[in-house]
Design a protein around this motif. Sequence first.
Motif: not given
Length: 631
Positions: A383, A625-626, A629-630
Amino acid sequence: MIRIALIAPYETLKKLADDTFADYPDKDVTLTTIYAIGVKVVPSLQLDCDAIIARGATAAAIRQIYRDIPVIDLQVTGYDIIRAVYRCRQDHGAGKVAIIGSGNMIYGVQSILDVLGEDICCYTISKEDDAEFCVLQARHSGVEAVIGGAMTVEIAKRLGLKTVLIQSGQEAVLQAIDEAVRTTRVALQERAHAERFKAIMDYAYEGIIAVDGEGCITVFNKSAQRATGVPRQIALGKHIQGVLPDIRLSRVLTSGEEEIGELQSINGVMVAENLIPIKIKNKVVGAVATFQNVDKLQELEGNIRKKIHQKGLTAKYTFQDFIGDSQEIRDTIEIARQFSQVESNILITGETGTGKELLAQSVHNASDRRKGPFVAVNCAALPESLLESELFGYVEGAFTGAAKGGKAGLFELAHQGTIFLDEVSEIPYRLQGRLLRVLQEREIMRLGHDRVIPVDVRVVSATNKNLKQLTRQGSFRQDLLYRLDVLGIFIPPLRKRREDILILFFRYLAINNDKFDKQAQRLTPEAKKLLLDYDWPGNVRELSNVCERIVVLSAGRTIDVSDIRRVLAVDESLPEHEEQQPRRLNQATNLREEERLSVRNALAATRGNKTKAANLLGISRTTLWRRIREL
Ligand SMILES: Nc1ncnc2c1ncn2[C@@H]1O[C@H](COP(=O)(O)OP(=O)(O)OP(=O)(O)O)[C@@H](O)[C@H]1O
Ligand SMILES: [Mg+2]
């Protein structure tokens, strides 16, 4: 063990000393008593001890010869004199008397004589040869009896005078032994102190040179010798200006001002030096220079940085590891090789799994920075606030939870090496501004700090996004893109260089056969065709995963089309390559739902272990990870 020698100028003193010492309480002390009269015998004594006790002129003579050994005077006390005078009156009556002795022997005698009301004259012997002269003079003035030390008494006897020997009492002997012990202990302590001091000096990394108030060199340690090439023996005692005029110690002697951290060339070697005046009561009495070779300093600094953060600070891959025979890959490697030889920042673009990180490491290892650290940062993995403190570091108390003593940022860690900004498109907009300033100024400022730290870092970044497009949309700063993308390398996707597919496939086949102890070695023509026709949206990573699964499931030597279809089908059921396949993205919601489920299931199955979850899904950690997050 403390060894003391006592030189007794007459027999009874030797006996007195031996008797006195018999009861001496300190058992760590030995006493050797030697009967010797007159200073002429001193050179032949060959004393091997820690301290010497002697009386009168003998003591003075010994001091001349044994300069390294403390010599303690066996004091002639007031009692000794009184006893001698008393005996003289007893033995020789009321005639004219003289006391003859060396300065240290008859010091203060006159006042004792005054108290006693005795009219006795004193003669002081300053050299041994004076003794006879003094005695003759005394006789000439009518003296009948002489009081003195052993040697004087002997001469006086020879010249026909009456004599009384001044005898040392027990208290004087004890006092002398005590003093000899004390002096020896202090000397031993001092020697240990000096040895310690010398060891510290000689093992110090820094060159250390000290001068006295006149500028003459008093300390010149081993490092100084190494750094300057001037032998210590030559330097010591010489004036600094004559030996090393580059070291401006004379200036410090005059100014009295310290000069810290100055860069200076000494005999052609760049050093960082500190010059410090030594003052006593505001008067400069000397100065010290400490200095270190700048190259060494940097090497050391790099080593320390590396040691502290051993994990992941090295790049293991080189161009040798980059497999592929297609013209596209050869061109890519050739460009990367050339780029590695210059210092400009590099941006590597390519779809997921095409080997961007592999290439970044190879560039680092082919560059002049190969001995420096390689620091990889995944900009998508953290973050914003964490990414900021990771990149730039912080000082103690910069924010709640800031570690004690602060923390060096990754840019600092990458000093003299390469920093790899993976998924650079994911850097939040505000941080993009900070990053830009670092790239422009080549220095960083830790969070909560007001001091800048210069860093020498080459930035290699990677992305699978179209950064130009992102700048047009306004989510990526254009000025930053220019800074990052000085040299651009594009790695074509596998489907654009199909010649590499089989080479890579067989490479992974061999690795996995080894790993799982299998024999899958041959592909049927149909199997080959399927591999070649497939689009490999996950590129080399996907190919390596697929191959691994085939090998694990294989039973024999031959792989046929169904073996491949089985694992590829699994892959296709997982919609993981959306960014390369906009067609799929348009199918929108249910696909996203499916994705979310698969991510959630994988995380649940691995109890939140992201590396394992990514493996399970057959995607990179970054992609995982992406997605988290998405979604
Ligand atoms: N040409 C190649 N030769 C050998 N191995 C390769 C090659 N290209 C990629 N690989 C391997 O494929 C895997 C993925 O490579 P890498 O992590 O460098 O890809 P990437 O482009 O950074 O992917 P992502 O964008 O998903 O992070 C690694 O195991 C890497 O060693
Ligand atoms: Mg990567």
